[in-house]
Design a protein around this motif. Structure first.
Motif, PDB file in Angstrom:
ATOM      1  N   ILE A   1      35.691  36.586  43.944  1.00 54.22           N
ATOM      2  CA  ILE A   1      34.406  35.938  43.662  1.00 54.22           C
ATOM      3  C   ILE A   1      33.279  36.961  43.743  1.00 54.22           C
ATOM      4  N   ASN A   2      33.307  37.796  44.789  1.00 61.78           N
ATOM      5  CA  ASN A   2      32.239  38.782  44.961  1.00 61.78           C
ATOM      6  C   ASN A   2      32.222  39.815  43.835  1.00 61.78           C
ATOM      7  N   ALA A   3      33.386  40.213  43.366  1.00 61.06           N
ATOM      8  CA  ALA A   3      33.441  41.170  42.259  1.00 61.06           C
ATOM      9  C   ALA A   3      32.835  40.567  40.995  1.00 61.06           C
ATOM     10  N   LEU A   4      33.097  39.287  40.770  1.00 59.83           N
ATOM     11  CA  LEU A   4      32.549  38.623  39.591  1.00 59.83           C
ATOM     12  C   LEU A   4      31.028  38.498  39.700  1.00 59.83           C
ATOM     13  N   ILE A   5      30.532  38.168  40.895  1.00 61.90           N
ATOM     14  CA  ILE A   5      29.082  38.093  41.107  1.00 61.90           C
ATOM     15  C   ILE A   5      28.422  39.431  40.776  1.00 61.90           C
ATOM     16  N   GLN A   6      29.049  40.528  41.185  1.00 64.45           N
ATOM     17  CA  GLN A   6      28.473  41.859  40.944  1.00 64.45           C
ATOM     18  C   GLN A   6      28.555  42.266  39.468  1.00 64.45           C
ATOM     19  N   SER A   7      29.532  41.758  38.758  1.00 64.32           N
ATOM     20  CA  SER A   7      29.719  42.185  37.366  1.00 64.32           C
ATOM     21  C   SER A   7      28.870  41.393  36.379  1.00 64.32           C
ATOM     22  N   CYS A   8      28.410  40.220  36.772  1.00 66.18           N
ATOM     23  CA  CYS A   8      27.675  39.358  35.849  1.00 66.18           C
ATOM     24  C   CYS A   8      26.192  39.710  35.841  1.00 66.18           C
ATOM     25  N   PRO A   9      25.539  39.626  34.685  1.00 66.85           N
ATOM     26  CA  PRO A   9      24.115  39.967  34.615  1.00 66.85           C
ATOM     27  C   PRO A   9      23.247  38.941  35.335  1.00 66.85           C
ATOM     28  N   VAL A  10      22.129  39.410  35.838  1.00 69.43           N
ATOM     29  CA  VAL A  10      21.151  38.523  36.446  1.00 69.43           C
ATOM     30  C   VAL A  10      20.731  37.474  35.421  1.00 69.43           C
ATOM     31  N   GLY A  11      20.581  36.231  35.878  1.00 66.43           N
ATOM     32  CA  GLY A  11      20.202  35.152  34.975  1.00 66.43           C
ATOM     33  C   GLY A  11      21.370  34.535  34.245  1.00 66.43           C
ATOM     34  N   SER A  12      22.584  34.712  34.789  1.00 71.05           N
ATOM     35  CA  SER A  12      23.766  34.115  34.177  1.00 71.05           C
ATOM     36  C   SER A  12      24.517  33.289  35.217  1.00 71.05           C
ATOM     37  N   VAL A  13      25.567  32.590  34.750  1.00 69.54           N
ATOM     38  CA  VAL A  13      26.332  31.676  35.595  1.00 69.54           C
ATOM     39  C   VAL A  13      27.733  32.212  35.805  1.00 69.54           C
ATOM     40  N   VAL A  14      28.147  32.284  37.074  1.00 69.84           N
ATOM     41  CA  VAL A  14      29.517  32.645  37.458  1.00 69.84           C
ATOM     42  C   VAL A  14      30.290  31.347  37.639  1.00 69.84           C
ATOM     43  N   GLN A  15      31.317  31.134  36.847  1.00 63.98           N
ATOM     44  CA  GLN A  15      32.064  29.884  36.891  1.00 63.98           C
ATOM     45  C   GLN A  15      33.306  29.988  37.767  1.00 63.98           C
ATOM     46  N   LEU A  16      33.494  28.981  38.615  1.00 68.79           N
ATOM     47  CA  LEU A  16      34.734  28.837  39.375  1.00 68.79           C
ATOM     48  C   LEU A  16      35.500  27.639  38.836  1.00 68.79           C
ATOM     49  N   ALA A  17      36.819  27.750  38.783  1.00 72.25           N
ATOM     50  CA  ALA A  17      37.665  26.681  38.259  1.00 72.25           C
ATOM     51  C   ALA A  17      37.877  25.587  39.305  1.00 72.25           C
TER      52      ALA A  17
END
Length: 679
Positions: free
Chosen positions: A105-121
């Motif tokens: 989860i933390n790796a995905l948070i760091q890879s996604c641009p600011v102002g976007s949504v990190v989706q969990l299943a």
């Protein structure tokens, strides 16, 4: 809050607990200072602005009200994430088998641009030992729904009749929103010794700043810039004053009792947060006049600076600093008022959100929001939390909405089981349309809360796990001195009160709430026993109260009590003896003398009293009341329901959506959301 031992007094034929009697019951006049006679008014403005509006005749005195219309994301037009792009089109799935999911989860948070949504299943994500989800960037962590996407630490099982645990196995939150766990204002030792005055981070205010001002002047404005989040605070300015509660000869307080420490002379011993050493204010200890730098004088503030607010800088011109919102109280040079930065590793995270998921079994809080601004928790379920379920620290304009927070893991005092915790200077917070149920204190304000709004929530069943017969504090902004100028509007709860275990809160306003004086029946999560206020005569029953040292409180337009229940036939009084509608200045500590300052400074206007079956005006002439003190129109989350839902002219209460969700057994289903005007 320690264990409560109370004497029992007989009122009529019903034996009830009386917190402020010693051998014989006190009179109502000792509590209220004002008789509960009054007149009624059927007039009400059809619509009004957050400041009262032209059609609303009733206005709070200038020292009581403040600007509440910018709390949370209201100043930004609401939570913006519905239009944000999805970062990962394929939602992240849990590893399964008890494997730690936090790294993914933390790796995905760091890879996604600011102002976007990190989706969990869908599914259950395990947070491993000594791990947490670090939401330290301006993205949204979004699940597929509360109860559908679950983040949990399986090590932290709640206390139950079968599990006698008294502490979390793994004392780590599930999610931390902010730059880190151990952050704060710049240059502060964070309660690990004295803090020195450091001009690269801190600047003394050069001239007194009035309540309502939008700018201040500092000695040197060069360290500040537009867009910064800053802390404005001042030393307590306290000295020995006569103790109005007569617990001791003197209490450490301001002369007007707008700030009162639990520090007495002679000392109360174990009941005190002191004794504190009395210091000579100097730059070497940042002008503090009390405390060691590692005791209660710095638990939820910088040392000896329990009254504060966090501000956002709109502009800097020389040594003049202009803010995006007015000051909620005055700040004085005689109290060494000071402006302090949050920079570097302490820089607040902005525009971070948690949405549509369940978080359970955090070990030191479950969702910890620390040094955040313009961030939010929306459509989230939090359960079985050790520590505060949602804790908000050193934060500005954070919003908690449409959520279900319940069943604390260890609902006991000492910070073990608070459902909503606004602390350490956090300001202009909005908590709206939530369910807060079955914890120790359903909410607290600890040296924080300026300009905050707690509104349209269902808050119930506050209790102490080891003491079934004690009714805890309901909707409130207290539990550590210094909290000020919070608005509590439109909530449904069992009492409106302020505890003073660690000093007094002041200048809170309670508007158009329904407070029953009795909790709904429930089972103690630790013991499994049934707690029923309606049959067991637990204590202290009160619909509205303010404990000793809770001064300058305002209760306006509330419905208090229950028709046909809160009556003399059932042992109730209107004021002074419990069960009661009003407990003003009540005192649970020996000598149990009511604090007369509370009665002298309280405002009680336009409340419907079900003991008297009428609306009462105890301070002002009857006048039309506004619909809201922070909204300019009926909010969308009220849907087709009547708004305002509380009518103090007749005692009528309509549907509160949060309570309706809970009663329907669908607490995580929110059909309508948002603060926009209802169509």
């Amino acid at each position: 809050m320690r264990s409560k031992t109370l004497l029992r007094c007989v009122i009529g034929v019903v034996a009830v607990a009386l917190p402020a009697c010693r051998g014989s019951c006190s009179s109502a006049a000792e509590y209220s200072g004002i008789s509960s006679t009054g007149s009624s008014s059927s007039a009400r403005s059809p619509l009004s602005s957050s400041t009262g509006g032209a059609s609303a005749d009733y206005k709070l005195p200038a020292d009581r009200g403040t600007e509440w219309k910018s709390a949370g994301m209201l100043s930004r037009g609401g939570i913006p994430s519905s239009n944000w792009p999805i970062c990962n089109r394929t939602p992240l799935v849990p590893l399964g088998g008890g494997a730690d999911d936090s790294a993914g989860i933390n790796a995905l948070i760091q890879s996604c641009p600011v102002g976007s949504v990190v989706q969990l299943a869908r599914g259950t994500f395990t947070i491993g030992r000594d791990k947490y989800v670090a939401l330290n960037r301006g993205v949204v962590l979004r699940g597929q729904g509360a109860g559908v996407t679950i983040l949990t630490n399986p090590l932290n099982l709640p206390t139950t009749p079968a599990n006698k645990a008294t502490a979390a196995t793994d004392p780590i939150p599930i999610v931390v929103v902010g730059p880190g766990r151990w952050v704060g204002p710049d240059g502060d030792t964070r309660c690990h010794g004295l803090t020195a005055y450091q001009t690269r981070y801190m600047q003394l205010v050069a001239t007194d700043a009035a309540k309502g001002a939008t700018s201040i002047t500092v000695i040197d404005g060069s360290i500040f810039s537009a867009g910064m989040t800053v802390l404005l605070d001042e030393t307590s300015g306290a000295s020995w004053q006569p103790d109005p509660a007569q617990l001791a000869t003197s209490v450490w307080a301001r002369p007007d009792y707008s700030l009162v420490w639990m520090f007495h002379n002679p000392s109360l011993g174990s009941n005190d947060d002191g004794p504190f050493p009395i210091l000579t204010p100097s730059a070497s200890n940042n002008y503090a006049g009390i405390g060691t730098g590692s005791d209660a004088a710095c638990w939820f503030s910088r040392q000896d600076r329990p009254q504060s607010e966090i501000k956002e800088i709109a502009g800097v011109s020389g040594n003049t600093i202009t803010f995006t919102s007015p000051l909620h109280k005055e700040y004085l040079t005689s109290r060494h008022a000071e402006l302090t930065t949050f920079t570097g590793a302490n820089t607040p995270v902005r525009n971070a959100g948690i949405e549509n998921l369940t978080a359970t079994q955090g070990g030191n809080g479950t969702i910890a929001i620390i040094n955040a601004a313009y961030s939010w928790v929306k459509h989230v379920e939090v359960a079985a939390s050790w520590g505060s379920a949602i804790g908000i620290t050193d934060s500005f304009r954070v919003e908690v909405r449409d959520s279900y927070v319940h069943d604390m893991a260890h609902p006991e005092p000492g910070g073990a089981g608070y459902l909503l915790d606004i602390n350490t200077g956090s300001s202009e917070i909005l908590a709206e349309n939530n369910i807060f149920i079955k914890g120790n204190k359903v909410m607290v304000g600890r040296s924080a809360g300026a300009g905050s709004v707690v509104a349209y929530n269902y808050a119930d069943d506050g209790y102490i796990g080891y003491q079934d017969n004690w009714q805890e504090t309901g909707v409130n902004g207290s539990h550590m001195l210094g909290s000020h100028h919070m608005l509590f509007e439109g909530n449904r709860t069992f009492n409106l009160d302020n505890d003073t275990t660690h000093g007094g809160s002041v200048y809170h306003t309670y508007f158009r709430n329904w407070s029953t004086s009795q909790r709904s029946d429930f089972h103690n999560g630790e013991t499994g026993t049934l707690i029923s206020d309606s049959t067991q005569h637990n204590h202290p029953y009160r619909a509205a109260g303010a404990t000793r040292y809770s001064n300058f409180m305002s209760f306006v337009g509330n419905v208090l009590g229950i028709k046909g229940v809160t009556t003399a036939a059932n042992g109730y009084s209107d004021s002074g003896e419990t069960p009661a509608i009003w407990l003003i200045g009540w005192n649970d500590l020996s000598r149990h003398v009511p604090d007369p300052t509370v009665a002298k400074t309280v405002i009680r206007d336009g409340n419907w009293d079900w003991f008297l079956s009428q609306q009462t005006w105890l301070n002002s002439a009857p006048a039309p009341l506004p619909d809201s003190l922070y909204l300019s129109c009926k909010p969308a989350f009220m849907g087709s329901n009547t708004w305002p839902w509380v009518d103090p002219t007749t005692g009528t209460t309509h549907t509160l959506p949060a309570k309706a969700r809970y009663d329907a057994g669908t607490p995580n289903t929110v059909p309508v959301t948002g603060d926009a005007c209802s169509p």
